[in-house]
Design a protein around this motif. Sequence first.
Motif, short mmCIF file in Angstrom:
data_model
loop_
_atom_site.label_atom_id
_atom_site.label_comp_id
_atom_site.label_asym_id
_atom_site.label_seq_id
_atom_site.Cartn_x
_atom_site.Cartn_y
_atom_site.Cartn_z
N ILE A 78 7.22 -4.60 4.95
CA ILE A 78 6.04 -4.73 5.81
C ILE A 78 4.96 -5.42 4.97
O ILE A 78 4.63 -4.97 3.89
CB ILE A 78 5.55 -3.34 6.30
CG1 ILE A 78 6.70 -2.56 6.95
CG2 ILE A 78 4.37 -3.48 7.25
CD1 ILE A 78 7.31 -3.19 8.17
N VAL A 121 1.21 -7.85 4.51
CA VAL A 121 -0.12 -8.26 4.98
C VAL A 121 -0.51 -9.51 4.18
O VAL A 121 -0.08 -9.65 3.03
CB VAL A 121 -1.19 -7.15 4.81
CG1 VAL A 121 -0.96 -6.00 5.75
CG2 VAL A 121 -1.25 -6.67 3.36
N VAL A 169 -6.51 -10.19 4.11
CA VAL A 169 -6.73 -9.16 5.12
C VAL A 169 -7.67 -8.09 4.54
O VAL A 169 -7.72 -7.89 3.31
CB VAL A 169 -5.37 -8.54 5.56
CG1 VAL A 169 -4.88 -7.52 4.56
CG2 VAL A 169 -5.48 -7.90 6.93
N ASP A 172 -7.98 -3.19 7.79
CA ASP A 172 -6.80 -3.61 8.56
C ASP A 172 -5.49 -3.21 7.87
O ASP A 172 -4.50 -2.90 8.53
CB ASP A 172 -6.83 -5.12 8.80
CG ASP A 172 -7.84 -5.49 9.89
OD1 ASP A 172 -8.24 -4.58 10.65
OD2 ASP A 172 -8.24 -6.67 9.96
N ALA A 173 -5.52 -3.21 6.54
CA ALA A 173 -4.31 -2.79 5.80
C ALA A 173 -4.03 -1.31 6.07
O ALA A 173 -2.87 -0.91 6.26
CB ALA A 173 -4.49 -3.05 4.31
N CYS A 189 -4.83 0.32 8.77
CA CYS A 189 -4.29 0.38 10.15
C CYS A 189 -2.81 0.00 10.15
O CYS A 189 -1.99 0.66 10.79
CB CYS A 189 -5.06 -0.54 11.08
SG CYS A 189 -6.76 -0.02 11.32
N THR A 190 -2.45 -1.06 9.40
CA THR A 190 -1.05 -1.50 9.35
C THR A 190 -0.16 -0.41 8.75
O THR A 190 0.93 -0.14 9.24
CB THR A 190 -0.93 -2.80 8.50
OG1 THR A 190 -1.81 -3.77 9.03
CG2 THR A 190 0.49 -3.33 8.49
N MET A 191 -0.66 0.23 7.70
CA MET A 191 0.13 1.28 7.06
C MET A 191 0.43 2.42 8.04
O MET A 191 1.55 2.92 8.10
CB MET A 191 -0.62 1.81 5.83
CG MET A 191 0.21 2.73 4.98
SD MET A 191 -0.59 3.14 3.43
CE MET A 191 0.02 1.88 2.35
N LEU A 237 0.30 2.17 11.50
CA LEU A 237 1.08 1.66 12.64
C LEU A 237 2.55 1.45 12.27
O LEU A 237 3.45 1.73 13.06
CB LEU A 237 0.49 0.35 13.16
CG LEU A 237 -0.84 0.48 13.90
CD1 LEU A 237 -1.42 -0.90 14.18
CD2 LEU A 237 -0.63 1.26 15.21
N GLU A 238 2.78 0.94 11.07
CA GLU A 238 4.15 0.64 10.63
C GLU A 238 4.83 1.85 10.00
O GLU A 238 6.02 1.80 9.69
CB GLU A 238 4.16 -0.53 9.65
CG GLU A 238 3.58 -1.82 10.20
CD GLU A 238 4.54 -2.52 11.16
OE1 GLU A 238 5.70 -2.09 11.28
OE2 GLU A 238 4.09 -3.50 11.80
N ASP A 239 4.06 2.91 9.77
CA ASP A 239 4.61 4.14 9.22
C ASP A 239 5.32 3.93 7.88
O ASP A 239 6.47 4.34 7.69
CB ASP A 239 5.56 4.77 10.25
CG ASP A 239 5.85 6.23 9.95
OD1 ASP A 239 5.12 6.80 9.11
OD2 ASP A 239 6.80 6.78 10.52
N LEU A 279 2.67 -1.32 1.21
CA LEU A 279 2.60 -2.64 1.86
C LEU A 279 2.73 -3.71 0.79
O LEU A 279 2.25 -3.51 -0.34
CB LEU A 279 1.24 -2.82 2.56
CG LEU A 279 0.91 -1.88 3.72
CD1 LEU A 279 -0.54 -2.12 4.16
CD2 LEU A 279 1.86 -2.11 4.89
#
Length: 209
Positions: A88, A90, A94, A98-99, A101-103, A105-107, A111
């Motif tokens: 996953i 980024v 970024v 946002d990082a 949030c990605t962590m 959302l992607e569980d 990253l």
Amino acid sequence: MRTIELNKRQEQILQIVKDNGPITGEHIADRLNLTRATLRPDLAILTMSGYLDARPRVGYFYTGKTGTQLLSENLKKILVKEYQSIPIVVPENVSVYDAICTMFLEDVGTLFVVDKASKLVGVLSRKDLLRASIGKQELTTLPVNIIMTRMPNITVCRREDLLIDAAKELIEKQIDALPIIKDTDEGFELVGRLTKTNITKAFVALAEE
Ligand code: ADP
């Protein structure tokens, strides 16, 4: 090709071969009052799992390897690519916000940060993001490349590496994940992710196969 639990008949065969080997399949069958055909699956399992070896015109013989030796031999054959996960990523510009949030959302717990050419430039762990969050900085404008662990300090592995060596790196460096890379002239191309979870899955598979 894994260490397996033997059934009663397989244990009997193993004992016969230990005491009498090399011995042909027919002779083993005679001793057990069974047909050669009935024994075939058991003999196949015993040879495939490494307990017995077979030589044409000689017969079966005991390899002398214990269950633990066989388990360890098999463990050292597993490659990173057999258990890898999808990375996953980024981009490096970024924001920390946002990082985070990605962590979620992607569980994932780690990253990877890539440049415009999709080359690996950084790693972001949970604690990197937590550390940035307890400061006074504005997370929506703070870019991750300020806080990430960057090249050349990133520990990497390759698809063809032994899983056991990657596991040792995780322990030695006290980290949760390794980026799996492919070497190119322009740098490290990110092709996968190897985490402690992948190692745990391999461990369970070894026990169950
Ligand atoms: P956590 O921060 O959740 O404890 P890690 O133990 O994986 O997670 O990370 C600890 C530190 O090591 C972090 O600063 C992170 O950026 C860094 N790190 C994580 N993975 C690697 C890696 N493969 N190579 C180099 N540094 C890494």
